[in-house]
Write a protein that holds these residues in place. Structure first.
Motif, PDB file in Angstrom:
ATOM      1  N   GLY A  79       5.808  35.267  66.686  1.00 40.98           N
ATOM      2  CA  GLY A  79       5.026  34.087  67.063  1.00 40.98           C
ATOM      3  C   GLY A  79       4.225  34.277  68.345  1.00 40.98           C
ATOM      4  O   GLY A  79       3.045  33.921  68.423  1.00 40.98           O
TER       5      GLY A  79
ATOM      6  N   SER B   6       4.972  36.138  61.801  1.00 38.94           N
ATOM      7  CA  SER B   6       5.677  34.858  61.977  1.00 38.94           C
ATOM      8  C   SER B   6       4.653  33.747  62.154  1.00 38.94           C
ATOM      9  O   SER B   6       3.464  34.006  62.339  1.00 38.94           O
ATOM     10  N   ALA B   7       5.144  32.531  62.185  1.00 45.26           N
ATOM     11  CA  ALA B   7       4.278  31.386  62.469  1.00 45.26           C
ATOM     12  C   ALA B   7       3.747  31.504  63.899  1.00 45.26           C
ATOM     13  O   ALA B   7       4.386  32.103  64.761  1.00 45.26           O
TER      14      ALA B   7
ATOM     15  N   GLU C 293      14.256  32.744  63.127  1.00 51.49           N
ATOM     16  CA  GLU C 293      13.970  34.070  63.694  1.00 51.49           C
ATOM     17  C   GLU C 293      14.128  35.175  62.647  1.00 51.49           C
ATOM     18  O   GLU C 293      14.340  36.336  62.992  1.00 51.49           O
TER      19      GLU C 293
ATOM     20  N   THR D 260       7.015  26.866  64.293  1.00 50.64           N
ATOM     21  CA  THR D 260       8.209  26.527  63.501  1.00 50.64           C
ATOM     22  C   THR D 260       9.003  25.391  64.165  1.00 50.64           C
ATOM     23  O   THR D 260       9.490  24.487  63.484  1.00 50.64           O
TER      24      THR D 260
END
Ligand code: ASP
Ligand code: MG
Length: 426
Positions: A12, A41-42, A208, A47
């Motif tokens: 992220g 990841s976002a 995660e 998230t």
């Protein structure tokens, strides 16, 4: 071993704004002739934001839900507007708008499904958004990339929020879908954290979990290596939050990294290492701001494991000490009764020790769990406890390291093996 594929995981923080996304392109430019599968990841804290939105949906607070959803939309569209010139941003903007329409519509969904199932289908939007934006930008800058949907690749069971991977199906899917894609394109962008069950319902691998996804893809593709790009220079021998003079671990083994993460070191998601270890695929942890630096290399070689002591701190612990009310000895029958009661209280034990008449154990300081433990054990045991204690684990300790961590503290409990010393301190 498929020598030509590298797996990169961008977390992220490494895609948290337009500069970070541009920086990711600079990193990719350092590997011009490689085939790269990117697991992303976002963006930033998306998230967490989605989890908050999900709570608002669950509490049926429509006004806050809509305004928070709009904030998240603005965050993503701002990044798009900064990355893409007016003439080319339309397509990606309309993709993102469609996703936010889905997010808004989610609010009115019938609540027939269970909460975990809804959670997974909701929080997964973060990775869908980041992967679409990153892939478009890579395509725009480097002219060569494709997008892959990890919900069609990572097959899991229906254990929503912490789904278990069906390895056979996953390896098959990745080989059938990703391998040919990688023949045509140099760079594939897919999502970390998410997969789908046999009914095609979205699942997640646990918070995660993107590191783990990278491990899964690398295992299936028999990749040359995995690199996790992070905001730290590599794996450090202690968390810099607790420790001033940290040292970077240049090279450690899978075995050592698994031990460190077992004791609570949090640089890599613990499940990431096994699938790599099984295939002997090295894992690099590198800084995305200093991509040419060596970072940390984790592989099968154990020869450097003892070079540098590592320190793992767990703060906010509660140390319980219990004695049977009838003064019976702590024989196996009593111990098994204690463990049953502790599992009933959903206690996760960080360290334990027993003597003839008492049993001590350490848990995270969680009000509800502490209360449950006291309630469940009190009928048969005298229960004493100390709150706000800390657990320090030292791998490859010596007298100096132990004196250092215990200085000025009282040792409530101590355990040593040949490689590891652990102290409960107050
Ligand atoms: N975006 C997910 C999370 O924040 C997965 C990950 O970042 O690894 O938990
Ligand atoms: Mg994340």
């Amino acid at each position: 071993m498929n020598d030509s594929i590298l797996v990169f995981k961008f977390g992220g923080a490494s895609v948290k704004n337009s500069e970070a996304v541009q920086n990711a392109i600079e990193i990719l430019k350092l590997f011009p002739n490689e085939k790269i599968l990117i697991v992303v990841s976002a963006m930033g804290k998306t998230t967490n934001h989605l989890e908050h939105l999900f709570d608002l949906f669950w509490e049926q607070d429509k006004v806050s839900f809509l305004s928070k959803a709009n904030e998240l939309k603005k965050y993503h569209t701002d990044i798009i507007n900064e990355l893409f010139s007016t003439s080319i941003r339309q397509e990606i903007l309309s993709n993102v708008t469609t996703i936010f329409e889905d997010i808004t519509r989610f609010y009115d969904k019938k609540c027939g499904k269970n909460k975990s199932e809804l959670y997974d289908s909701f929080v997964s939007y973060g990775e869908i958004l980041s992967s679409l934006i990153l892939q478009k930008y890579i395509h725009n800058q480097l002219n060569e990339s494709a997008w892959a949907d990890s919900r069609e690749l990572i097959r899991t069971d229906a254990n929503f929020q912490k789904a278990n991977v069906n390895w056979e199906k996953t390896i098959h899917n990745i080989n059938v879908i990703c391998q040919p894609q990688l023949k045509k394109h140099n760079i594939i962008v897919t999502q970390g954290f998410i997969g789908a069950n046999s009914k095609g319902e979205t699942t997640t691998l646990g918070r995660e979990g993107s590191d783990y996804s990278a491990g899964i893809f690398a295992h299936a593709l028999e990749a040359k290596s995995v690199t996790i790009w992070k905001d730290v220079p590599g794996m450090l021998n202690a968390d810099p939050k607790f420790f001033k003079d940290t040292i970077k671990l240049d090279k450690i083994s899978f075995k050592e990294a698994i031990e460190l993460s077992y004791y609570g070191a949090s640089v890599i998601h613990p499940k990431t290492l096994k699938p790599l270890q099984n295939k002997g695929i090295p894992l690099f942890v590198k800084s995305f701001t200093e991509p040419l630096e060596s970072g940390t290399k984790i592989d099968v070689d154990t020869s450097n494991d003892r070079d540098i002591p590592s320190f793992i701190f767990k703060k906010n612990q509660v140390l319980f000490s219990i004695t049977p009310k009838d003064f019976s000895f702590l024989i196996e029958a009593n111990l098994s009764a204690i463990f049953l009661k502790l599992s009933e209280a959903k206690a996760e034990i960080n360290i334990m020790q027993n003597s003839a008449l008492s049993f001590s154990f350490l848990v995270n300081e969680n009000q509800d769990k502490v209360k449950a433990i006291i309630r469940i054990l009190s009928p048969t045991f005298h229960v004493k406890y100390n709150s706000s204690v800390e657990l320090v684990t030292v791998r490859h300790y010596n007298q100096k390291t132990n004196d250092f961590v215990c200085k000025g503290k009282t040792i409530l409990l101590e355990q040593r093996t040949r490689t590891t010393a652990r102290f409960v301190l107050i």
